[in-house]
Enzyme design. Structure first.
Site, PDB file in Angstrom:
ATOM      1  N   LYS A 200      27.967  28.277  40.493  1.00 38.50           N
ATOM      2  CA  LYS A 200      26.769  28.142  39.656  1.00 38.50           C
ATOM      3  C   LYS A 200      26.737  26.753  39.013  1.00 38.50           C
ATOM      4  O   LYS A 200      25.744  26.059  39.039  1.00 38.50           O
ATOM      5  CB  LYS A 200      26.745  29.239  38.587  1.00 38.50           C
ATOM      6  CG  LYS A 200      25.522  29.171  37.709  1.00 38.50           C
ATOM      7  CD  LYS A 200      25.486  30.251  36.648  1.00 38.50           C
ATOM      8  CE  LYS A 200      24.304  29.977  35.733  1.00 38.50           C
ATOM      9  NZ  LYS A 200      24.278  30.853  34.565  1.00 38.50           N
ATOM     10  N   GLU A 206      38.650  24.712  40.855  1.00 37.51           N
ATOM     11  CA  GLU A 206      39.173  25.356  42.066  1.00 37.51           C
ATOM     12  C   GLU A 206      38.212  25.175  43.238  1.00 37.51           C
ATOM     13  O   GLU A 206      38.606  24.798  44.341  1.00 37.51           O
ATOM     14  CB  GLU A 206      39.371  26.865  41.830  1.00 37.51           C
ATOM     15  CG  GLU A 206      40.495  27.223  40.896  1.00 37.51           C
ATOM     16  CD  GLU A 206      40.022  27.393  39.450  1.00 37.51           C
ATOM     17  OE1 GLU A 206      39.030  26.734  39.051  1.00 37.51           O
ATOM     18  OE2 GLU A 206      40.648  28.161  38.714  1.00 37.51           O
ATOM     19  N   GLY A 260      27.304  34.276  36.052  1.00 39.12           N
ATOM     20  CA  GLY A 260      28.166  34.283  37.235  1.00 39.12           C
ATOM     21  C   GLY A 260      28.599  35.680  37.653  1.00 39.12           C
ATOM     22  O   GLY A 260      28.502  36.057  38.822  1.00 39.12           O
ATOM     23  N   ARG A 261      29.067  36.481  36.688  1.00 33.06           N
ATOM     24  CA  ARG A 261      29.616  37.794  37.059  1.00 33.06           C
ATOM     25  C   ARG A 261      28.546  38.834  37.367  1.00 33.06           C
ATOM     26  O   ARG A 261      28.853  39.967  37.683  1.00 33.06           O
ATOM     27  CB  ARG A 261      30.592  38.290  35.982  1.00 33.06           C
ATOM     28  CG  ARG A 261      30.049  38.324  34.579  1.00 33.06           C
ATOM     29  CD  ARG A 261      31.184  38.481  33.565  1.00 33.06           C
ATOM     30  NE  ARG A 261      30.711  38.384  32.183  1.00 33.06           N
ATOM     31  CZ  ARG A 261      30.584  37.257  31.510  1.00 33.06           C
ATOM     32  NH1 ARG A 261      30.871  36.106  32.094  1.00 33.06           N
ATOM     33  NH2 ARG A 261      30.175  37.257  30.255  1.00 33.06           N
ATOM     34  N   GLU A 346      35.481  40.007  31.085  1.00 31.09           N
ATOM     35  CA  GLU A 346      34.943  38.699  30.704  1.00 31.09           C
ATOM     36  C   GLU A 346      33.743  38.901  29.767  1.00 31.09           C
ATOM     37  O   GLU A 346      33.471  38.074  28.897  1.00 31.09           O
ATOM     38  CB  GLU A 346      34.548  37.886  31.951  1.00 31.09           C
ATOM     39  CG  GLU A 346      34.387  36.404  31.677  1.00 31.09           C
ATOM     40  CD  GLU A 346      34.360  35.546  32.936  1.00 31.09           C
ATOM     41  OE1 GLU A 346      35.432  35.139  33.424  1.00 31.09           O
ATOM     42  OE2 GLU A 346      33.252  35.279  33.441  1.00 31.09           O
ATOM     43  N   HIS A 377      49.887  58.302  44.492  1.00 28.39           N
ATOM     44  CA  HIS A 377      51.297  58.103  44.828  1.00 28.39           C
ATOM     45  C   HIS A 377      51.841  56.853  44.155  1.00 28.39           C
ATOM     46  O   HIS A 377      52.919  56.374  44.505  1.00 28.39           O
ATOM     47  CB  HIS A 377      51.463  58.014  46.345  1.00 28.39           C
ATOM     48  CG  HIS A 377      50.975  59.257  47.038  1.00 28.39           C
ATOM     49  ND1 HIS A 377      51.787  60.334  47.287  1.00 28.39           N
ATOM     50  CD2 HIS A 377      49.740  59.612  47.470  1.00 28.39           C
ATOM     51  CE1 HIS A 377      51.077  61.292  47.869  1.00 28.39           C
ATOM     52  NE2 HIS A 377      49.833  60.877  47.986  1.00 28.39           N
ATOM     53  N   LYS A 489      41.395  25.932  30.536  1.00 37.61           N
ATOM     54  CA  LYS A 489      40.962  24.873  31.468  1.00 37.61           C
ATOM     55  C   LYS A 489      41.243  23.500  30.872  1.00 37.61           C
ATOM     56  O   LYS A 489      41.698  22.583  31.560  1.00 37.61           O
ATOM     57  CB  LYS A 489      39.450  24.987  31.740  1.00 37.61           C
ATOM     58  CG  LYS A 489      39.028  26.180  32.559  1.00 37.61           C
ATOM     59  CD  LYS A 489      37.509  26.100  32.819  1.00 37.61           C
ATOM     60  CE  LYS A 489      36.957  27.397  33.363  1.00 37.61           C
ATOM     61  NZ  LYS A 489      35.493  27.434  33.397  1.00 37.61           N
TER      62      LYS A 489
HETATM   63  O1  F6P Z   1      35.966  32.199  34.835  1.00 38.28           O
HETATM   64  C1  F6P Z   1      34.953  31.511  34.224  1.00 38.28           C
HETATM   65  C2  F6P Z   1      33.730  31.345  35.086  1.00 38.28           C
HETATM   66  O2  F6P Z   1      32.847  30.520  34.413  1.00 38.28           O
HETATM   67  C3  F6P Z   1      33.063  32.660  35.467  1.00 38.28           C
HETATM   68  O3  F6P Z   1      32.251  33.180  34.491  1.00 38.28           O
HETATM   69  C4  F6P Z   1      32.366  32.285  36.713  1.00 38.28           C
HETATM   70  O4  F6P Z   1      31.989  33.404  37.446  1.00 38.28           O
HETATM   71  C5  F6P Z   1      33.412  31.439  37.388  1.00 38.28           C
HETATM   72  O5  F6P Z   1      34.039  30.736  36.332  1.00 38.28           O
HETATM   73  C6  F6P Z   1      32.918  30.497  38.442  1.00 38.28           C
HETATM   74  O6  F6P Z   1      31.957  29.615  37.950  1.00 38.28           O
HETATM   75  P1  F6P Z   1      31.038  28.775  38.898  1.00 38.28           P
HETATM   76  O7  F6P Z   1      30.188  29.720  39.681  1.00 38.28           O
HETATM   77  O8  F6P Z   1      30.218  27.892  38.001  1.00 38.28           O
HETATM   78  O9  F6P Z   1      31.915  27.967  39.819  1.00 38.28           O
END
Ligand code: F6P
Length: 522
Positions: A200, A206, A260-261, A346, A377, A489
């Site tokens: 987003k 990452e 995002g979520r 979150e 189990h 972060k």
């Molecule tokens: O973990 C934090 C967060 O901002 C989430 O809310 C989000 O889903 C994720 O990182 C990834 O963010 P982006 O879609 O901006 O890469």
């Protein structure tokens, strides 16, 4: 307009619930079914293909009516209307919360329609083989590169709807772990692979680092011009995606008002649309839309997500239960729990209320679990005989997808039996030793769904989305920001600098210094 901001503990209902809890807390409730022949029918909600049984909970009619009163006193109805109206209820980020608009088939926003059309056109070209890679071959593998909400939803859905999948292979690269990236790239052919870079913000470390590693790998045998045939992006930050080298045509926009979520319903679901087809993706949106209408229009006592949320508050805030388990009896749903962990924790892992004050009551529950019967189990011993109270959601499907009735009967028998055993225990039976004694009185909900279809799965996820919203309203917190992920972060940036420059003096914490020294002194 802002969300109402009522401290739940100051309501009359809360005080009444505290008193009621004192009366009920020691009750062994196993007898309730024999004492009240209508209980099982009263504490259930039937809706479309869903049968929601909440009769095996430590509740009475009084509990439910007090919880419903609490919902009224915190002005839940007003809050629901505000959310759907597009008001900026995510106040701390100054944003509306409108993932429901992505599936509002009564009146889809033009921008949503456009994106859906773009997704359909693109995914059909990929599936049909019309989209060719740099060497003229069709795409065989789709890789979703993203993390958190840009990963968990698509991965969960492509697993849940695997039965509806086409010939395309789907992969997910989320972690910054270079071993994982290398492992996955080793198995991919650049000629026939499509990479969907999903972020987003398009600033997530990452995703950006992994996307660069992948681009370099891709360019080992190709030229820059070929990138457009193999890389697309999904982002609210179109400019940044273009800076990365993806052309504007290849960027699928996502609106700012989708968190995002909660974004799997947006273009973030592009990998879903590719591997199960747009029609199935749309059916899932439709199922969610149906759940939205249920949530908006049903009286609270007949409203599945509202009742789920109220029960959760009952255990969390009065019984002191810290966690709740979710156990789907379907291997297809094996990624549901990680998805819910982000959605729920979150969202509701907050300790400051909507007035900016620290709360003096419990908020977000810990969500955990895994699929049944495997879980039986693994951790069920603790559910049955441990010292902790863990309300559990059992999810099952009446009809198997592949027609294996024998297995499905056993699977369902286990699900129903577990809810009964947790509830009944051995209280009323004679057992040979205390070690074989089951206290019972362990609460659970059962969500029995006719069949695992894209539509029903969309409904299920939307019901959980609404549940967590209701909880956030009751706890008087802001469910749609996630400032709690930021500090780590920032610290990681300095730590990385210290590692890369071998400069321990940048670090203040003695423990971290020691740990970093173990890496840089190699
Ligand atoms: O973990 C934090 C967060 O901002 C989430 O809310 C989000 O889903 C994720 O990182 C990834 O963010 P982006 O879609 O901006 O890469």
């Amino acid at each position: 307009m802002s969300l109402p901001a009522v401290n739940p503990t100051k309501t009359e209902a809360w005080k009444a619930l505290e008193n009621h809890f004192q009366n009920i807390k020691e009750h062994q409730m196993q007898q309730v079914f024999s004492e009240d022949s209508k209980r099982a029918n009263r504490f259930k909600i039937e809706w479309q293909d869903f049968y929601f049984d909440f009769s095996k909970n430590r509740i009475t009619d009084e509990t439910i009516s007090l919880l419903l009163k609490l919902a009224e006193e915190v002005k839940l109805k007003e809050a629901i209307d505000l959310q759907f109206s597009g008001a900026k209820i995510n106040k701390t980020e100054d944003r509306a919360v409108l993932h429901t608009a992505l599936r509002n088939f009564d009146s889809l926003k033009p921008e949503v329609k456009d994106t859906l059309q773009k997704m359909q056109y693109f995914s059909e070209k990929i599936i049909g083989g019309a989209h060719k890679g740099f060497s003229g071959k069709s795409i065989t593998d789709v890789v979703n590169v993203g993390i958190g909400g840009s990963h968990l939803g698509p991965e969960m859905v492509t697993e849940a709807l695997k039965c509806y999948k086409n010939h395309l292979n789907v992969h997910f690269i989320a972690n910054i772990d270079g071993d994982e990236v290398a492992e996955k790239l080793n198995r991919l052919n650049p000629e026939t692979t499509l990479f969907i870079i999903v972020s987003k913000s398009f600033t997530t470390q990452e995703t950006l680092v992994n996307a660069s590693v992948i681009r370099n790998w891709f360019l080992e045998n190709t030229s820059k011009d070929d990138i457009q045939k193999h890389f697309v992006a999904v982002s609210a930050n179109v400019d940044k995606a273009m800076d990365f080298g993806i052309s504007a045509d290849n960027v699928f926009p996502m609106p700012d008002w989708v968190g995002g979520r909660f974004s799997l319903w947006s273009a973030v679901g592009l990998s879903i649309s590719c591997v199960v087809g747009f029609k199935n993706f749309e059916a899932m949106l439709f199922g969610a839309f149906e759940a939205d209408k249920h949530f908006k229009s049903q009286p609270f006592k007949k409203n599945i997500p509202v009742i789920m949320a109220l029960l959760s508050v009952w255990y969390n805030n009065f019984f002191g239960a810290e966690s709740e388990a979710v156990v789907p009896y379907s291997h297809y749903l094996h990624k549901l729990v990680p998805y819910l962990q982000q959605a729920v924790m979150e969202s509701n892992g907050k300790s400051v209320d909507r007035n900016g004050e620290s709360v003096n009551y419990q908020t977000g529950t810990i969500v955990w679990g895994s699929v049944g019967t495997n879980a039986q189990h693994a951790f069920f011993q603790l559910l049955h005989q441990g010292t902790k109270l863990i309300p559990t959601d059992f999810i099952g499907f009446s009809e198997p997808l592949h027609g294996n009735l024998e297995n499905n009967n056993i699977l369902m028998a286990n699900l129903f039996a577990q809810t009964e055993a947790l509830w009944e225990g051995t209280q009323l039976k004679t057992v040979e030793s205390t070690f074989k004694h089951f206290e019972g009185n362990k609460p659970s909900n059962t969500i029995l769904i006719k069949k695992l279809t894209p539509k029903n799965f969309g409904s299920l996820i939307a019901l959980y989305e609404h549940k967590l919203f209701v909880q956030g309203i009751i706890w008087n917190i802001f469910s749609y920001d996630q400032w709690g992920v930021e500090l780590g972060k920032t610290v990681a940036k300095t730590t990385l600098k210290a590692i890369e420059n071998q400069q321990l003096s940048l670090l203040e914490n003695a423990s971290t210094k020691n740990l970093v020294s173990k890496i840089v002194e190699k």
